[in-house]
Design a protein around this motif. Sequence first.
Motif, mmCIF file in Angstrom:
data_model
loop_
_atom_site.group_PDB
_atom_site.id
_atom_site.type_symbol
_atom_site.label_atom_id
_atom_site.label_comp_id
_atom_site.label_asym_id
_atom_site.label_seq_id
_atom_site.Cartn_x
_atom_site.Cartn_y
_atom_site.Cartn_z
ATOM 1 N N ILE A 289 0.841 -1.219 0.000
ATOM 2 C CA ILE A 289 0.000 0.000 0.000
ATOM 3 C C ILE A 289 0.870 1.262 0.000
ATOM 4 O O ILE A 289 0.433 2.312 -0.460
ATOM 5 N N VAL A 290 2.104 1.162 0.507
ATOM 6 C CA VAL A 290 2.930 2.376 0.650
ATOM 7 C C VAL A 290 3.274 3.000 -0.713
ATOM 8 O O VAL A 290 3.006 4.192 -0.923
ATOM 9 N N PRO A 291 3.843 2.238 -1.685
ATOM 10 C CA PRO A 291 4.112 2.891 -2.975
ATOM 11 C C PRO A 291 2.842 3.428 -3.637
ATOM 12 O O PRO A 291 2.886 4.483 -4.277
ATOM 13 N N HIS A 292 1.721 2.721 -3.429
ATOM 14 C CA HIS A 292 0.477 3.220 -4.049
ATOM 15 C C HIS A 292 0.009 4.517 -3.379
ATOM 16 O O HIS A 292 -0.479 5.427 -4.050
ATOM 17 N N LEU A 293 0.170 4.583 -2.072
ATOM 18 C CA LEU A 293 -0.204 5.830 -1.375
ATOM 19 C C LEU A 293 0.677 6.989 -1.864
ATOM 20 O O LEU A 293 0.200 8.103 -2.078
ATOM 21 N N ILE A 294 1.974 6.695 -2.041
ATOM 22 C CA ILE A 294 2.892 7.749 -2.508
ATOM 23 C C ILE A 294 2.482 8.192 -3.928
ATOM 24 O O ILE A 294 2.418 9.389 -4.240
ATOM 25 N N GLU A 295 2.165 7.196 -4.741
ATOM 26 C CA GLU A 295 1.728 7.498 -6.125
ATOM 27 C C GLU A 295 0.525 8.443 -6.096
ATOM 28 O O GLU A 295 0.471 9.446 -6.816
ATOM 29 N N GLU A 296 -0.426 8.106 -5.223
ATOM 30 C CA GLU A 296 -1.645 8.901 -5.092
ATOM 31 C C GLU A 296 -1.309 10.342 -4.701
ATOM 32 O O GLU A 296 -1.835 11.300 -5.247
ATOM 33 N N LYS A 297 -0.381 10.478 -3.749
ATOM 34 C CA LYS A 297 -0.023 11.815 -3.254
ATOM 35 C C LYS A 297 0.747 12.598 -4.331
ATOM 36 O O LYS A 297 0.597 13.810 -4.440
ATOM 37 N N LEU A 298 1.565 11.881 -5.128
ATOM 38 C CA LEU A 298 2.262 12.572 -6.230
ATOM 39 C C LEU A 298 1.232 13.103 -7.226
ATOM 40 O O LEU A 298 1.338 14.233 -7.713
ATOM 41 N N GLU B 101 3.053 12.502 3.382
ATOM 42 C CA GLU B 101 1.583 12.434 3.352
ATOM 43 C C GLU B 101 1.135 10.971 3.368
ATOM 44 O O GLU B 101 0.154 10.624 4.019
ATOM 45 N N ALA B 102 1.854 10.123 2.660
ATOM 46 C CA ALA B 102 1.510 8.696 2.643
ATOM 47 C C ALA B 102 1.684 8.112 4.048
ATOM 48 O O ALA B 102 0.818 7.387 4.551
ATOM 49 N N LEU B 103 2.778 8.460 4.697
ATOM 50 C CA LEU B 103 3.039 7.900 6.025
ATOM 51 C C LEU B 103 2.002 8.363 7.043
ATOM 52 O O LEU B 103 1.679 7.635 7.976
ATOM 53 N N LYS B 104 1.480 9.564 6.844
ATOM 54 C CA LYS B 104 0.466 10.058 7.787
ATOM 55 C C LYS B 104 -0.743 9.145 7.805
ATOM 56 O O LYS B 104 -1.474 9.081 8.774
ATOM 57 N N LYS B 105 -0.984 8.443 6.700
ATOM 58 C CA LYS B 105 -2.155 7.568 6.632
ATOM 59 C C LYS B 105 -1.879 6.179 7.230
ATOM 60 O O LYS B 105 -2.788 5.392 7.427
ATOM 61 N N ILE C 61 14.631 8.180 0.063
ATOM 62 C CA ILE C 61 13.994 8.704 1.277
ATOM 63 C C ILE C 61 13.789 7.545 2.244
ATOM 64 O O ILE C 61 13.297 6.479 1.851
ATOM 65 N N VAL C 62 14.181 7.764 3.493
ATOM 66 C CA VAL C 62 13.987 6.727 4.511
ATOM 67 C C VAL C 62 13.213 7.331 5.682
ATOM 68 O O VAL C 62 13.305 8.537 5.930
ATOM 69 N N ALA C 63 12.444 6.486 6.365
ATOM 70 C CA ALA C 63 11.686 6.983 7.523
ATOM 71 C C ALA C 63 11.544 5.855 8.519
ATOM 72 O O ALA C 63 11.582 4.677 8.154
ATOM 73 N N ARG C 64 11.344 6.253 9.773
ATOM 74 C CA ARG C 64 11.265 5.247 10.813
ATOM 75 C C ARG C 64 10.144 5.523 11.810
ATOM 76 O O ARG C 64 9.922 6.664 12.227
ATOM 77 N N LYS C 65 9.428 4.470 12.165
ATOM 78 C CA LYS C 65 8.547 4.498 13.328
ATOM 79 C C LYS C 65 8.553 3.095 13.935
ATOM 80 O O LYS C 65 8.063 2.143 13.313
ATOM 81 N N GLU C 66 9.146 2.982 15.061
ATOM 82 C CA GLU C 66 9.167 1.741 15.863
ATOM 83 C C GLU C 66 9.972 0.576 15.298
ATOM 84 O O GLU C 66 10.093 -0.442 15.930
ATOM 85 N N SER C 67 10.480 0.656 14.091
ATOM 86 C CA SER C 67 11.353 -0.415 13.588
ATOM 87 C C SER C 67 12.733 0.194 13.366
ATOM 88 O O SER C 67 12.830 1.333 12.915
ATOM 89 N N PRO C 68 13.790 -0.567 13.666
ATOM 90 C CA PRO C 68 15.115 0.048 13.654
ATOM 91 C C PRO C 68 15.598 0.469 12.267
ATOM 92 O O PRO C 68 15.336 -0.208 11.281
ATOM 93 N N LEU C 69 16.303 1.584 12.239
ATOM 94 C CA LEU C 69 16.852 2.087 10.977
ATOM 95 C C LEU C 69 18.054 2.974 11.276
ATOM 96 O O LEU C 69 17.978 3.881 12.108
ATOM 97 N N GLU D 160 15.306 8.141 14.976
ATOM 98 C CA GLU D 160 14.312 8.021 16.043
ATOM 99 C C GLU D 160 12.940 7.887 15.381
ATOM 100 O O GLU D 160 12.786 8.171 14.191
ATOM 101 N N ASP D 161 11.948 7.549 16.212
ATOM 102 C CA ASP D 161 10.586 7.458 15.681
ATOM 103 C C ASP D 161 10.185 8.785 15.052
ATOM 104 O O ASP D 161 10.496 9.857 15.582
ATOM 105 N N ASN D 162 9.475 8.682 13.935
ATOM 106 C CA ASN D 162 8.951 9.852 13.212
ATOM 107 C C ASN D 162 10.050 10.745 12.653
ATOM 108 O O ASN D 162 9.823 11.933 12.469
ATOM 109 N N GLU D 163 11.182 10.180 12.405
ATOM 110 C CA GLU D 163 12.216 10.938 11.694
ATOM 111 C C GLU D 163 12.351 10.402 10.269
ATOM 112 O O GLU D 163 12.112 9.218 10.007
ATOM 113 N N MET D 164 12.747 11.319 9.414
ATOM 114 C CA MET D 164 12.937 10.963 8.010
ATOM 115 C C MET D 164 14.326 11.437 7.610
ATOM 116 O O MET D 164 14.825 12.418 8.176
#
Length: 615
Positions: A130-139, A151-155, A174-182, A212-216
């Motif tokens: 769903i993530v690439p499709h959400l990004i596609e939608e937002k683009l 915007e995709a991650l907010k959903k 682009i990389v982002a993290r919430k609760e999984s290590p990165l 950290e969580d919610n960092e990109m």
Amino acid sequence: MCGIFGIITNQDINIGSIALEAIRKLEYRGYDSCGMVSIENTDLQILKDSGKIDEIHEKLHFDTLNGSIALAHTRWATHGPPTKDNSHPHTDCTGEIAVVHNGIIENFIELKKELISKGHSFKSETDTEIVPHLIEEKLKEGYDFKEAVVEALKKCEGAYALSVCYAKEPNSIIVARKESPLIVGMEEGKTSYCASDIPALLQYTRNCFILEDNEMAILKAGEIEFFDIENSLKKITKQPKHINWDIDAAEKNGYEHFMLKEIFEEPDALRKTLKTSDEEIELFARKLIKADHIYITAAGTSFYASLAGKYIITRFLGKYIQEIECSEFQNKLTGALEKNTVIIAISQSGETVDTIEAIRWAKEVQKDITILAITNIIGSSITRYSDHSIITRAGPEIGVAATKTYVTQVLSLALIALKIAGLRKKLAPVELDKYYDALKSIPEIIEIFLKNNLESIKEIVQNLEKNANYFFLARGISIATAKEGGLKLKEVACRFIEGYSAAHAKHGPISLVREGFPIIFIAPPDKSYERLVGNVMEFKARGGHIISLVVDNDETISEMSDITIRIPQPSTKYYQYFSPITFIPALQLLAYYAALDHNLDPDKPLNLAKTVTVH
Ligand code: M6R
């Protein structure tokens, strides 16, 4: 679970080979499928399939991927079986956006329905797609690449460490993290990397930025920028953490398997952990002395380290410590977490989701609480949600079965216990010194054991009935050893075992014993020994095939046993609390050789992943 890697460079290097090497180092995080994407002439090139990395590489040749940007993934299936379609990377409808992901998007069903109603079509059963499709939608809605990802991650609800590339913007990942290590790192001006864990980056940089969580972060070749997703994408400055692990520590170095190598590294890991700063140990000790209520929580092997550690600490602290498996922590303590509580949380990876959830929940419901963490990974999630941390010095542990991290965890707890004994004057200084001397001699005991016993343990394994089930029985502190030794055999050799109290086994489990049933008794010469003699006799009388773990000069239980494994440990009282460390290598080796005997890969046990980041 799952390992991700990304690279972007302006150097003339083969990104396919580098990404391949990196996911090999992350394979312990999941090994049922893998894949890679690169961008060549503004087209995504994707190679992926189910199976082990080397098998897939042989078929698809990851090193044929060229260009300056690649993402790679090694999977532990959660949503959808290990198939080619479910392997990462996943793409959008246009085939221009690719994503690799570790974590779970919990609301993916609802998001998928929404996207399908907007005309998107899906190729996999995964939550990730769903993530690439959400990004596609937002683009499509007019956001730029960076904004579209946000915007995709907010959903998305749930956990993610993800890495995204876009064919139309081949100069950034682009990389982002919430609760999984990165983590990310770079060779300045040349190449930037992201990965789920340190071993994948160690060869390129020792200075890693831990998201950290919610960092990109936006990675360009040799350049990284960080943003706070929750604070209108404000740019942030982060300091790197210096990693001093040996590069060699993440390689097999001539050993057939990481598991064997890591067992052999135990003496060194223990020596390094013995050097943990006295201030850190004392801080933990004082917090425990002052606490009114103490809990200890963890999962799997770390939980068994807790069992051993709580036993040692209680002896000198004089307070009850309640152990609770992390997944049941909230259930058991809802409405019962009182003020002035200390929770010791143990996790080698520092990322086990149930352990993290337990301590986060505890902090939320009770403000007057202190969380003390013991972990092997600097900067891991557990360190962020705890008030204080001790980092064990085991170095990277790649084998899925925890071995050297276990002994360092128990050692850290033993050091805290002895510190408490000193602070509370529970032992005369001379006595205390003798306990410390015993503790310091453990690396050598293990070294001698490993040097002299490989062949005999191999032989024991060869003579055991192939399909047997096992009891691992003990009393007192050694119940932890029985459970942990049994867990190793279960994990890597796929044998059914019951690790149990020898005393309690009479209340039911003994009914399974028939002629030849193998029972492994853990029998150090401590206070439980004499009663254990009685238990051995009970099981022997019913035909049990007795394998005992005893110290060198043991006479009684060894006489009664069919097979004896001797640990070169003095039988003085100064070792009585430390047998969980000195006895476990024998059982780890037994499990290792049993796995080989069953033609199983001990580094990659069936259905397991090293870090469990799903509930
Ligand atoms: O990283 P952690 O110590 O929190 O992991 C806990 C368990 O998942 C882990 O110990 C697991 O049981 C291992 N496979 C044991 O070998």
